[in-house]
Design a protein around this motif. Structure first.
Motif, PDB file in Angstrom:
ATOM      1  N   ALA A   1      -3.274   7.294  -2.567  1.00 53.16           N
ATOM      2  CA  ALA A   1      -3.461   6.325  -1.492  1.00 53.16           C
ATOM      3  C   ALA A   1      -2.618   5.071  -1.715  1.00 53.16           C
ATOM      4  O   ALA A   1      -2.052   4.511  -0.771  1.00 53.16           O
ATOM      5  CB  ALA A   1      -4.942   5.958  -1.368  1.00 53.16           C
ATOM      6  N   GLU A   2      -2.510   4.636  -2.964  1.00 48.47           N
ATOM      7  CA  GLU A   2      -1.751   3.416  -3.255  1.00 48.47           C
ATOM      8  C   GLU A   2      -0.262   3.590  -2.994  1.00 48.47           C
ATOM      9  O   GLU A   2       0.363   2.721  -2.371  1.00 48.47           O
ATOM     10  CB  GLU A   2      -2.006   2.992  -4.700  1.00 48.47           C
ATOM     11  CG  GLU A   2      -3.382   2.359  -4.893  1.00 48.47           C
ATOM     12  CD  GLU A   2      -3.676   1.992  -6.326  1.00 48.47           C
ATOM     13  OE1 GLU A   2      -4.525   1.101  -6.544  1.00 48.47           O
ATOM     14  OE2 GLU A   2      -3.093   2.599  -7.258  1.00 48.47           O
ATOM     15  N   ILE A   3       0.335   4.693  -3.438  1.00 50.19           N
ATOM     16  CA  ILE A   3       1.773   4.862  -3.221  1.00 50.19           C
ATOM     17  C   ILE A   3       2.084   5.052  -1.736  1.00 50.19           C
ATOM     18  O   ILE A   3       3.194   4.787  -1.278  1.00 50.19           O
ATOM     19  CB  ILE A   3       2.338   6.038  -4.049  1.00 50.19           C
ATOM     20  CG1 ILE A   3       3.873   5.942  -4.118  1.00 50.19           C
ATOM     21  CG2 ILE A   3       1.906   7.381  -3.495  1.00 50.19           C
ATOM     22  CD1 ILE A   3       4.534   6.969  -5.008  1.00 50.19           C
ATOM     23  N   MET A   4       1.080   5.460  -0.949  1.00 51.20           N
ATOM     24  CA  MET A   4       1.268   5.638   0.486  1.00 51.20           C
ATOM     25  C   MET A   4       0.979   4.366   1.275  1.00 51.20           C
ATOM     26  O   MET A   4       0.920   4.397   2.507  1.00 51.20           O
ATOM     27  CB  MET A   4       0.411   6.810   0.977  1.00 51.20           C
ATOM     28  CG  MET A   4       0.897   8.131   0.434  1.00 51.20           C
ATOM     29  SD  MET A   4      -0.007   9.561   1.053  1.00 51.20           S
ATOM     30  CE  MET A   4       0.908  10.890   0.261  1.00 51.20           C
ATOM     31  N   GLY A   5       0.804   3.244   0.566  1.00 51.78           N
ATOM     32  CA  GLY A   5       0.722   1.947   1.227  1.00 51.78           C
ATOM     33  C   GLY A   5      -0.677   1.477   1.556  1.00 51.78           C
ATOM     34  O   GLY A   5      -0.901   0.964   2.658  1.00 51.78           O
ATOM     35  N   ASN A   6      -1.610   1.644   0.622  1.00 52.11           N
ATOM     36  CA  ASN A   6      -2.995   1.228   0.856  1.00 52.11           C
ATOM     37  C   ASN A   6      -3.550   0.428  -0.313  1.00 52.11           C
ATOM     38  O   ASN A   6      -3.249   0.715  -1.476  1.00 52.11           O
ATOM     39  CB  ASN A   6      -3.894   2.462   1.046  1.00 52.11           C
ATOM     40  CG  ASN A   6      -3.456   3.349   2.184  1.00 52.11           C
ATOM     41  OD1 ASN A   6      -3.811   3.133   3.332  1.00 52.11           O
ATOM     42  ND2 ASN A   6      -2.651   4.370   1.873  1.00 52.11           N
ATOM     43  N   GLN A   7      -4.368  -0.555   0.018  1.00 54.73           N
ATOM     44  CA  GLN A   7      -5.173  -1.224  -0.990  1.00 54.73           C
ATOM     45  C   GLN A   7      -6.321  -0.294  -1.372  1.00 54.73           C
ATOM     46  O   GLN A   7      -6.945   0.318  -0.497  1.00 54.73           O
ATOM     47  CB  GLN A   7      -5.748  -2.529  -0.447  1.00 54.73           C
ATOM     48  CG  GLN A   7      -4.722  -3.622  -0.217  1.00 54.73           C
ATOM     49  CD  GLN A   7      -4.339  -4.325  -1.506  1.00 54.73           C
ATOM     50  OE1 GLN A   7      -3.301  -4.023  -2.097  1.00 54.73           O
ATOM     51  NE2 GLN A   7      -5.164  -5.239  -1.944  1.00 54.73           N
ATOM     52  N   VAL A   8      -6.614  -0.204  -2.664  1.00 54.52           N
ATOM     53  CA  VAL A   8      -7.684   0.676  -3.139  1.00 54.52           C
ATOM     54  C   VAL A   8      -8.620  -0.104  -4.058  1.00 54.52           C
ATOM     55  O   VAL A   8      -8.168  -0.829  -4.947  1.00 54.52           O
ATOM     56  CB  VAL A   8      -7.108   1.895  -3.887  1.00 54.52           C
ATOM     57  CG1 VAL A   8      -8.243   2.742  -4.493  1.00 54.52           C
ATOM     58  CG2 VAL A   8      -6.258   2.758  -2.957  1.00 54.52           C
ATOM     59  N   GLU A   9      -9.910   0.061  -3.820  1.00 58.79           N
ATOM     60  CA  GLU A   9     -10.936  -0.483  -4.713  1.00 58.79           C
ATOM     61  C   GLU A   9     -11.647   0.681  -5.388  1.00 58.79           C
ATOM     62  O   GLU A   9     -12.076   1.630  -4.724  1.00 58.79           O
ATOM     63  CB  GLU A   9     -11.946  -1.328  -3.931  1.00 58.79           C
ATOM     64  CG  GLU A   9     -11.372  -2.595  -3.318  1.00 58.79           C
ATOM     65  CD  GLU A   9     -11.034  -3.656  -4.357  1.00 58.79           C
ATOM     66  OE1 GLU A   9     -11.548  -3.565  -5.502  1.00 58.79           O
ATOM     67  OE2 GLU A   9     -10.251  -4.575  -4.024  1.00 58.79           O
ATOM     68  N   ARG A  10     -11.761   0.617  -6.695  1.00 58.53           N
ATOM     69  CA  ARG A  10     -12.378   1.687  -7.463  1.00 58.53           C
ATOM     70  C   ARG A  10     -13.814   1.327  -7.837  1.00 58.53           C
ATOM     71  O   ARG A  10     -14.066   0.244  -8.372  1.00 58.53           O
ATOM     72  CB  ARG A  10     -11.558   1.968  -8.721  1.00 58.53           C
ATOM     73  CG  ARG A  10     -10.161   2.553  -8.424  1.00 58.53           C
ATOM     74  CD  ARG A  10      -9.248   2.399  -9.627  1.00 58.53           C
ATOM     75  NE  ARG A  10      -7.994   3.140  -9.523  1.00 58.53           N
ATOM     76  CZ  ARG A  10      -6.922   2.731  -8.855  1.00 58.53           C
ATOM     77  NH1 ARG A  10      -6.942   1.565  -8.205  1.00 58.53           N
ATOM     78  NH2 ARG A  10      -5.815   3.464  -8.821  1.00 58.53           N
TER      79      ARG A  10
ATOM     80  N   LYS B   1      10.677   1.307  -3.556  1.00 57.14           N
ATOM     81  CA  LYS B   1      10.450   0.342  -2.482  1.00 57.14           C
ATOM     82  C   LYS B   1       9.006   0.492  -2.024  1.00 57.14           C
ATOM     83  O   LYS B   1       8.725   1.202  -1.046  1.00 57.14           O
ATOM     84  CB  LYS B   1      11.425   0.578  -1.322  1.00 57.14           C
ATOM     85  CG  LYS B   1      11.419  -0.515  -0.267  1.00 57.14           C
ATOM     86  CD  LYS B   1      12.484  -0.252   0.792  1.00 57.14           C
ATOM     87  CE  LYS B   1      12.493  -1.349   1.843  1.00 57.14           C
ATOM     88  NZ  LYS B   1      13.512  -1.094   2.888  1.00 57.14           N
ATOM     89  N   PRO B   2       8.064  -0.175  -2.704  1.00 55.32           N
ATOM     90  CA  PRO B   2       6.645  -0.004  -2.370  1.00 55.32           C
ATOM     91  C   PRO B   2       6.372  -0.272  -0.896  1.00 55.32           C
ATOM     92  O   PRO B   2       6.912  -1.210  -0.305  1.00 55.32           O
ATOM     93  CB  PRO B   2       5.951  -1.041  -3.263  1.00 55.32           C
ATOM     94  CG  PRO B   2       6.877  -1.203  -4.424  1.00 55.32           C
ATOM     95  CD  PRO B   2       8.254  -1.090  -3.851  1.00 55.32           C
ATOM     96  N   LEU B   3       5.548   0.582  -0.302  1.00 56.18           N
ATOM     97  CA  LEU B   3       5.188   0.404   1.096  1.00 56.18           C
ATOM     98  C   LEU B   3       4.264  -0.801   1.252  1.00 56.18           C
ATOM     99  O   LEU B   3       3.451  -1.088   0.368  1.00 56.18           O
ATOM    100  CB  LEU B   3       4.489   1.661   1.620  1.00 56.18           C
ATOM    101  CG  LEU B   3       5.343   2.928   1.627  1.00 56.18           C
ATOM    102  CD1 LEU B   3       4.498   4.134   2.027  1.00 56.18           C
ATOM    103  CD2 LEU B   3       6.526   2.773   2.560  1.00 56.18           C
ATOM    104  N   PRO B   4       4.378  -1.539   2.358  1.00 53.91           N
ATOM    105  CA  PRO B   4       3.514  -2.711   2.556  1.00 53.91           C
ATOM    106  C   PRO B   4       2.049  -2.302   2.672  1.00 53.91           C
ATOM    107  O   PRO B   4       1.731  -1.252   3.228  1.00 53.91           O
ATOM    108  CB  PRO B   4       4.035  -3.314   3.866  1.00 53.91           C
ATOM    109  CG  PRO B   4       4.740  -2.196   4.567  1.00 53.91           C
ATOM    110  CD  PRO B   4       5.305  -1.332   3.493  1.00 53.91           C
ATOM    111  N   LYS B   5       1.173  -3.170   2.133  1.00 55.50           N
ATOM    112  CA  LYS B   5      -0.265  -2.901   2.158  1.00 55.50           C
ATOM    113  C   LYS B   5      -0.995  -3.998   2.910  1.00 55.50           C
ATOM    114  O   LYS B   5      -0.685  -5.181   2.739  1.00 55.50           O
ATOM    115  CB  LYS B   5      -0.806  -2.797   0.729  1.00 55.50           C
ATOM    116  CG  LYS B   5      -0.186  -1.668  -0.073  1.00 55.50           C
ATOM    117  CD  LYS B   5      -0.655  -1.670  -1.516  1.00 55.50           C
ATOM    118  CE  LYS B   5       0.019  -0.562  -2.301  1.00 55.50           C
ATOM    119  NZ  LYS B   5      -0.380  -0.556  -3.730  1.00 55.50           N
ATOM    120  N   ASP B   6      -1.932  -3.610   3.730  1.00 56.18           N
ATOM    121  CA  ASP B   6      -2.768  -4.550   4.470  1.00 56.18           C
ATOM    122  C   ASP B   6      -3.917  -4.981   3.562  1.00 56.18           C
ATOM    123  O   ASP B   6      -4.806  -4.183   3.253  1.00 56.18           O
ATOM    124  CB  ASP B   6      -3.310  -3.869   5.731  1.00 56.18           C
ATOM    125  CG  ASP B   6      -4.097  -4.816   6.629  1.00 56.18           C
ATOM    126  OD1 ASP B   6      -4.483  -5.907   6.161  1.00 56.18           O
ATOM    127  OD2 ASP B   6      -4.341  -4.462   7.793  1.00 56.18           O
TER     128      ASP B   6
END
Length: 251
Positions: A143-152, A113-118
């Motif tokens: 960071a992604e599994i904890m509900g964050n958008q990530v840019e690499r 159940k992926p956490l929502p991301k802003d």
């Protein structure tokens, strides 16, 4: 039934009068953790800290890792194991067929159940060189599994600083910046002097002998003259991803 669902069911049972206060307290206490003998799994951590207990797989046997992750997955939708090798993943996959292994970052995921991301707030993970990618990906995927958008933003070290400048707008618009670098660790100071966001520096053990398995990068980052740079331990991509997630979720 997840840990949170179990707690809600207990509260509803008490409210409805089907169990008394003493029984409710006993069940609440019993639900807080599971004793496997070799490990006590802290289920309540998901309520206290916003994400279930993360399993550090290194130093544990394959049987221990599999048993821990199997039990965690019975009461939590999303779980994470760090520093796992292929043998430990194979053992986990036997009991959790939906587990996923990221070989480069050595992470095991179960994400039901992926956490929502802003999508308006993201974490930038900036990496000095390709050799730093295992630690960078540990940070980014955590960071992604904890509900964050990530840019690499990868391979933009100081040996070719123009590569960093090409991505500066993307980095400056991040809510938090993780900088991963080995060798002398200079990239953290450079980025720290260019942005107004918190910078989490991750020294890696990448480098020749005088790097001292990451010690030179650690000391360089700790001695940064740029304000707003904090440092985690050598090769601790997980710690950086977790800290960045906490900052990114603050309102």
């Amino acid at each position: 039934m997840t840990y949170e669902e179990n707690l809600l069911a207990l509260l509803e049972s008490y409210k409805a009068g089907t169990i008394d206060a003493k029984t409710a307290l006993e069940k609440l206490h019993a639900a807080d953790y599971t004793d496997l003998g070799f490990a006590k799994l802290d289920h309540n951590r998901s309520l206290r800290q916003g994400f279930p207990e993360v399993v550090y797989c290194e130093g544990k046997t394959v049987e221990q890792v599999a048993a821990i992750m199997e039990k965690l997955a019975q009461v939590h939708n999303n779980i994470l194991g760090t520093r796992a090798d292929a043998d430990k993943f194979a053992a986990v996959q036997k009991v959790l067929p939906d587990a996923v292994y990221h070989k480069n970052s050595r992470l095991i995921f179960v994400e039901r159940k992926p956490l929502p991301k802003d999508d308006k707030r993201y974490i930038a993970v900036v990496t000095a060189g390709t050799s730093d990618l295992p630690i960078s990906e540990e940070a980014a995927l955590t960071a992604e599994i904890m509900g964050n958008q990530v840019e690499r933003v990868y391979d933009v070290g100081v040996a070719g600083i123009h590569r960093l400048f090409d991505k500066l707008d993307l980095i400056r618009n991040a809510n938090v910046v993780i900088v991963v670098a080995g060798m002398e660790g200079a990239l953290a100071s450079v980025v720290g002097g260019l942005v107004e966001r918190p910078v989490i520096a991750v020294p890696t053990s990448v480098g020749y002998g005088a790097n001292f398995q990451g010690l030179s990068a650690l000391l360089g980052m700790l001695n940064s003259c740029s304000a707003g740079v904090a440092v985690v331990n050598i090769d601790n991509g997980f710690g950086a991803g977790r800290m960045a997630s906490i900052i990114n979720h603050m309102r």
